[in-house]
Design a protein around this motif. Structure first.
Motif, PDB file in Angstrom:
ATOM      1  N   THR A   7       2.591 -16.331   6.485  1.00 44.25           N
ATOM      2  CA  THR A   7       2.041 -15.917   5.254  1.00 44.25           C
ATOM      3  C   THR A   7       0.594 -16.461   5.113  1.00 44.25           C
ATOM      4  O   THR A   7      -0.128 -16.018   4.329  1.00 44.25           O
ATOM      5  CB  THR A   7       2.951 -16.279   4.084  1.00 44.25           C
ATOM      6  OG1 THR A   7       3.668 -17.703   4.157  1.00 44.25           O
ATOM      7  CG2 THR A   7       4.288 -15.365   3.900  1.00 44.25           C
ATOM      8  N   ASN A   8       0.773 -17.877   5.165  1.00 41.81           N
ATOM      9  CA  ASN A   8      -0.644 -18.608   5.133  1.00 41.81           C
ATOM     10  C   ASN A   8      -1.879 -17.793   5.914  1.00 41.81           C
ATOM     11  O   ASN A   8      -2.879 -17.845   5.417  1.00 41.81           O
ATOM     12  CB  ASN A   8      -0.643 -19.916   5.694  1.00 41.81           C
ATOM     13  CG  ASN A   8       0.283 -20.929   4.689  1.00 41.81           C
ATOM     14  OD1 ASN A   8       0.929 -20.622   3.702  1.00 41.81           O
ATOM     15  ND2 ASN A   8       0.552 -22.317   5.370  1.00 41.81           N
ATOM     16  N   TRP A   9      -1.617 -17.491   7.312  1.00 39.99           N
ATOM     17  CA  TRP A   9      -2.453 -16.960   7.945  1.00 39.99           C
ATOM     18  C   TRP A   9      -3.053 -15.820   7.272  1.00 39.99           C
ATOM     19  O   TRP A   9      -4.129 -15.784   7.011  1.00 39.99           O
ATOM     20  CB  TRP A   9      -1.944 -16.586   9.315  1.00 39.99           C
ATOM     21  CG  TRP A   9      -3.035 -15.920  10.307  1.00 39.99           C
ATOM     22  CD1 TRP A   9      -3.970 -16.651  11.079  1.00 39.99           C
ATOM     23  CD2 TRP A   9      -3.440 -14.620  10.604  1.00 39.99           C
ATOM     24  NE1 TRP A   9      -4.776 -15.740  11.782  1.00 39.99           N
ATOM     25  CE2 TRP A   9      -4.498 -14.396  11.453  1.00 39.99           C
ATOM     26  CE3 TRP A   9      -2.578 -13.452   9.919  1.00 39.99           C
ATOM     27  CZ2 TRP A   9      -5.141 -13.266  11.622  1.00 39.99           C
ATOM     28  CZ3 TRP A   9      -3.332 -12.266  10.282  1.00 39.99           C
ATOM     29  CH2 TRP A   9      -4.522 -11.890  11.073  1.00 39.99           C
ATOM     30  N   LEU A  10      -2.198 -14.750   6.645  1.00 35.52           N
ATOM     31  CA  LEU A  10      -2.333 -13.451   6.168  1.00 35.52           C
ATOM     32  C   LEU A  10      -3.439 -14.036   4.651  1.00 35.52           C
ATOM     33  O   LEU A  10      -4.265 -13.097   4.594  1.00 35.52           O
ATOM     34  CB  LEU A  10      -1.136 -12.585   5.678  1.00 35.52           C
ATOM     35  CG  LEU A  10      -0.505 -12.071   6.729  1.00 35.52           C
ATOM     36  CD1 LEU A  10       0.913 -11.462   6.415  1.00 35.52           C
ATOM     37  CD2 LEU A  10      -1.229 -10.854   7.252  1.00 35.52           C
ATOM     38  N   ALA A  11      -3.131 -14.933   4.271  1.00 30.37           N
ATOM     39  CA  ALA A  11      -3.590 -15.407   3.073  1.00 30.37           C
ATOM     40  C   ALA A  11      -5.325 -15.689   3.481  1.00 30.37           C
ATOM     41  O   ALA A  11      -6.034 -15.538   2.528  1.00 30.37           O
ATOM     42  CB  ALA A  11      -3.372 -16.697   2.207  1.00 30.37           C
ATOM     43  N   VAL A 319       7.205 -13.992  -2.416  1.00 21.90           N
ATOM     44  CA  VAL A 319       5.499 -14.081  -2.309  1.00 21.90           C
ATOM     45  C   VAL A 319       4.880 -14.175  -3.784  1.00 21.90           C
ATOM     46  O   VAL A 319       3.749 -13.875  -3.742  1.00 21.90           O
ATOM     47  CB  VAL A 319       4.983 -13.264  -1.336  1.00 21.90           C
ATOM     48  CG1 VAL A 319       5.335 -13.570   0.085  1.00 21.90           C
ATOM     49  CG2 VAL A 319       5.054 -12.049  -1.640  1.00 21.90           C
ATOM     50  N   GLY A 320       5.821 -13.994  -4.700  1.00 25.47           N
ATOM     51  CA  GLY A 320       5.323 -13.946  -6.011  1.00 25.47           C
ATOM     52  C   GLY A 320       5.240 -12.755  -6.785  1.00 25.47           C
ATOM     53  O   GLY A 320       4.699 -12.442  -7.935  1.00 25.47           O
ATOM     54  N   LEU A 321       5.769 -11.551  -6.171  1.00 23.72           N
ATOM     55  CA  LEU A 321       5.859 -10.267  -6.751  1.00 23.72           C
ATOM     56  C   LEU A 321       7.075 -10.180  -7.323  1.00 23.72           C
ATOM     57  O   LEU A 321       8.041  -9.601  -6.824  1.00 23.72           O
ATOM     58  CB  LEU A 321       5.623  -9.255  -5.513  1.00 23.72           C
ATOM     59  CG  LEU A 321       4.291  -9.369  -4.799  1.00 23.72           C
ATOM     60  CD1 LEU A 321       4.329  -8.300  -3.655  1.00 23.72           C
ATOM     61  CD2 LEU A 321       2.998  -9.152  -5.816  1.00 23.72           C
ATOM     62  N   THR A 322       7.331 -10.873  -8.435  1.00 25.41           N
ATOM     63  CA  THR A 322       8.678 -11.301  -9.176  1.00 25.41           C
ATOM     64  C   THR A 322       9.296  -9.773  -9.769  1.00 25.41           C
ATOM     65  O   THR A 322      10.387  -9.776 -10.106  1.00 25.41           O
ATOM     66  CB  THR A 322       8.565 -12.135 -10.037  1.00 25.41           C
ATOM     67  OG1 THR A 322       7.488 -12.375 -10.891  1.00 25.41           O
ATOM     68  CG2 THR A 322       8.558 -13.422  -9.119  1.00 25.41           C
ATOM     69  N   THR A 323       8.348  -9.013 -10.361  1.00 29.07           N
ATOM     70  CA  THR A 323       8.804  -7.855 -10.974  1.00 29.07           C
ATOM     71  C   THR A 323       9.090  -6.626 -10.145  1.00 29.07           C
ATOM     72  O   THR A 323       9.393  -5.484 -10.524  1.00 29.07           O
ATOM     73  CB  THR A 323       8.029  -7.447 -12.100  1.00 29.07           C
ATOM     74  OG1 THR A 323       6.439  -7.228 -11.725  1.00 29.07           O
ATOM     75  CG2 THR A 323       7.642  -8.640 -13.313  1.00 29.07           C
ATOM     76  N   ALA A 374       4.579  -9.590   1.801  1.00 25.92           N
ATOM     77  CA  ALA A 374       6.007  -9.205   1.547  1.00 25.92           C
ATOM     78  C   ALA A 374       6.462  -8.472   2.676  1.00 25.92           C
ATOM     79  O   ALA A 374       7.605  -8.771   3.204  1.00 25.92           O
ATOM     80  CB  ALA A 374       5.919  -8.421   0.095  1.00 25.92           C
ATOM     81  N   LEU A 375       5.626  -7.594   3.279  1.00 26.13           N
ATOM     82  CA  LEU A 375       6.035  -7.009   4.505  1.00 26.13           C
ATOM     83  C   LEU A 375       6.289  -7.745   5.552  1.00 26.13           C
ATOM     84  O   LEU A 375       7.419  -7.667   6.263  1.00 26.13           O
ATOM     85  CB  LEU A 375       4.945  -5.879   4.571  1.00 26.13           C
ATOM     86  CG  LEU A 375       5.282  -4.982   5.887  1.00 26.13           C
ATOM     87  CD1 LEU A 375       6.505  -4.079   5.600  1.00 26.13           C
ATOM     88  CD2 LEU A 375       4.103  -3.933   6.108  1.00 26.13           C
ATOM     89  N   ALA A 376       5.393  -8.786   6.057  1.00 19.76           N
ATOM     90  CA  ALA A 376       5.651  -9.619   6.866  1.00 19.76           C
ATOM     91  C   ALA A 376       7.032 -10.431   6.918  1.00 19.76           C
ATOM     92  O   ALA A 376       7.680 -10.490   7.979  1.00 19.76           O
ATOM     93  CB  ALA A 376       4.328 -10.575   7.209  1.00 19.76           C
ATOM     94  N   LEU A 377       7.338 -10.848   5.493  1.00 19.85           N
ATOM     95  CA  LEU A 377       8.440 -11.509   5.575  1.00 19.85           C
ATOM     96  C   LEU A 377       9.499 -10.865   5.559  1.00 19.85           C
ATOM     97  O   LEU A 377      10.622 -11.166   6.207  1.00 19.85           O
ATOM     98  CB  LEU A 377       8.567 -12.480   4.092  1.00 19.85           C
ATOM     99  CG  LEU A 377       7.791 -13.613   3.870  1.00 19.85           C
ATOM    100  CD1 LEU A 377       8.409 -14.008   2.528  1.00 19.85           C
ATOM    101  CD2 LEU A 377       8.371 -14.458   4.856  1.00 19.85           C
ATOM    102  N   ALA A 378       9.506  -9.644   5.118  1.00 21.10           N
ATOM    103  CA  ALA A 378      10.741  -8.456   5.237  1.00 21.10           C
ATOM    104  C   ALA A 378      11.004  -8.313   6.396  1.00 21.10           C
ATOM    105  O   ALA A 378      12.134  -8.327   6.932  1.00 21.10           O
ATOM    106  CB  ALA A 378      10.281  -7.283   4.361  1.00 21.10           C
TER     107      ALA A 378
END
Ligand SMILES: [Zn+2]
Length: 382
Positions: A7-11, A319-323, A374-378
């Motif tokens: 996730t850090n790399w994607l950021a 990753v913060g997309l809470t809704t 989100a996709l990578a984590l999933a």
């Protein structure tokens, strides 16, 4: 590799993603423009080559080639996760020059920017993230198709084959303007209705004529009457043409029909009703033909798809997309084909955008990184 590494790399890749997106938006790729669609494919292939990602082409004579890429640990025989998307657009040649990629107030504009070149860029960078950290724990297959906007005449068999071989499918059509993804979609069939009548001078010889336009008018009324909003079945004759001159009974007429439905069982019943209308001559002496020009099957929520959604939603929250939640969409997409072969499928996981198929189409630039994360984590957690 750890979740944080990915996730850090994607950021750190936001600008690189925008740069690749600019390149592909600035290449015209209308569905019938094979050269343009293939040029967009070549730009993605260059990215794969630069990052050591294996990719190959499946050639097609009429439409753009299918582009495949794979990130996996050597020797893995696990079923891959399929990240899917189309690179054709609804826009004709010259559109990219008239309306090139631009950024204003954190939104990007340009033909196909949201639908769905941003989704493809996101898929490519998710794969690149895993490649950068030594390969994916689960194989990731990318499929970049060429003709979704015309109902995937060349891509459908490829999508069905790759869908069957995958354990899960994420289709990166744009996220809804609300930020939600798409968990169910309507099915749709585009049909051509052709009517033959008989030409005669409508002043001198009226009784000898048979009006195909008169017949088309009757048929349209009957076809539209099949609409049943309570079942979300809709019929729309969206294009008509016909006739020869104002003072000739029309020897021919044609209409283009768009049928949408939700329940897979409704498909055959409505088609049969349309066929009965086509076979009936309301104006004696006319005849008619019906041809299916393109078809999308609905995305229905299987148990597997629900589980896939729940996993994705958890990753999005992290990753913060809470809704973020799942929505129904009346639009059709390639995700119906992989859902129909029984593979858990979710759609609309691409970066968020709206007003697709118009000159106002936009992409929310700040959604690119979180949606990729989100996709990578999933994938990592599945
Ligand atoms: Zn699309």
């Amino acid at each position: 590799m750890s979740e944080t590494q990915i996730t850090n790399w994607l950021a750190t890749q936001k600008q690189a993603m925008i740069d690749l997106l600019r390149d592909v938006v600035n290449i015209d790729s209308g569905s019938y423009d094979k050269a343009g669609v293939d040029a967009v494919g070549a730009r993605f292939e260059r990215h794969f080559a630069e990052h050591g990602i294996t990719s190959w082409r499946e050639n097609h004579g009429t439409f753009g080639d299918a582009i495949h890429a794979l990130v996996a640990k050597p020797g893995s025989n696990e079923k891959p996760v399929l990240l899917m998307g189309h690179r054709d657009t609804v826009f004709g040649k010259g559109e990219a020059e008239r309306r090139p990629f631009t950024i204003k107030d954190r939104r990007a504009y340009g033909p196909g920017v949201a639908d769905m070149k941003a989704g493809l860029v996101m898929n490519v960078f998710v794969a690149t993230a895993f490649q950068t950290f030594g390969g994916s724990p689960h194989p990731i297959k990318l499929l970049i198709t060429s003709d979704e906007e015309i109902a995937s005449p060349s891509s459908r068999p490829v999508i069905e084959r790759e869908g069957r071989a995958a354990r899960a499918v994420y289709n990166s059509e744009p996220g809804r303007p609300s930020g939600n993804i798409v968990t169910s979609r309507k099915g749709g069939i585009f049909m051509h209705l052709g009517i033959t009548g008989k030409a005669a001078h409508s002043g001198a010889n009226f009784a000898a004529g048979v009006s195909a336009i008169g017949e088309l008018a009757h048929k349209i009324v009957h076809i539209h009457a099949l609409t049943d909003l309570s079942k979300q079945i809709t019929l729309n004759v969206g294009l008509i043409t016909g006739g020869q001159s104002v003072n000739t009974t029309a020897p021919y007429a044609e209409g283009q029909i768009d049928l949408r439905y939700v329940e897979p069982n409704d498909r055959d019943a409505v088609l049969a009703a349309i066929e009965r209308i086509v076979e009936t001559s309301y104006v004696p002496g006319t005849s008619a033909t019906l041809a299916i020009k393109g078809e999308f099957v609905p995305v229905v929520q299987s148990e597997g798809a629900k589980a896939l959604f729940t996993g994705y939603q958890g990753a999005a929250r992290a990753v913060g997309l809470t809704t973020l939640t799942g929505e129904f969409s009346g639009g059709c997409a390639d995700s119906g084909f992989t859902a129909a072969v029984g593979t858990p499928t979710i759609c609309g996981v691409g970066p968020v955008g709206g007003l697709a198929h118009t000159a106002e189409e936009y992409l929310e630039l700040d959604s690119i990184v979180p949606r990729a994360q989100a996709l990578a984590l999933a994938i990592l957690r599945s």
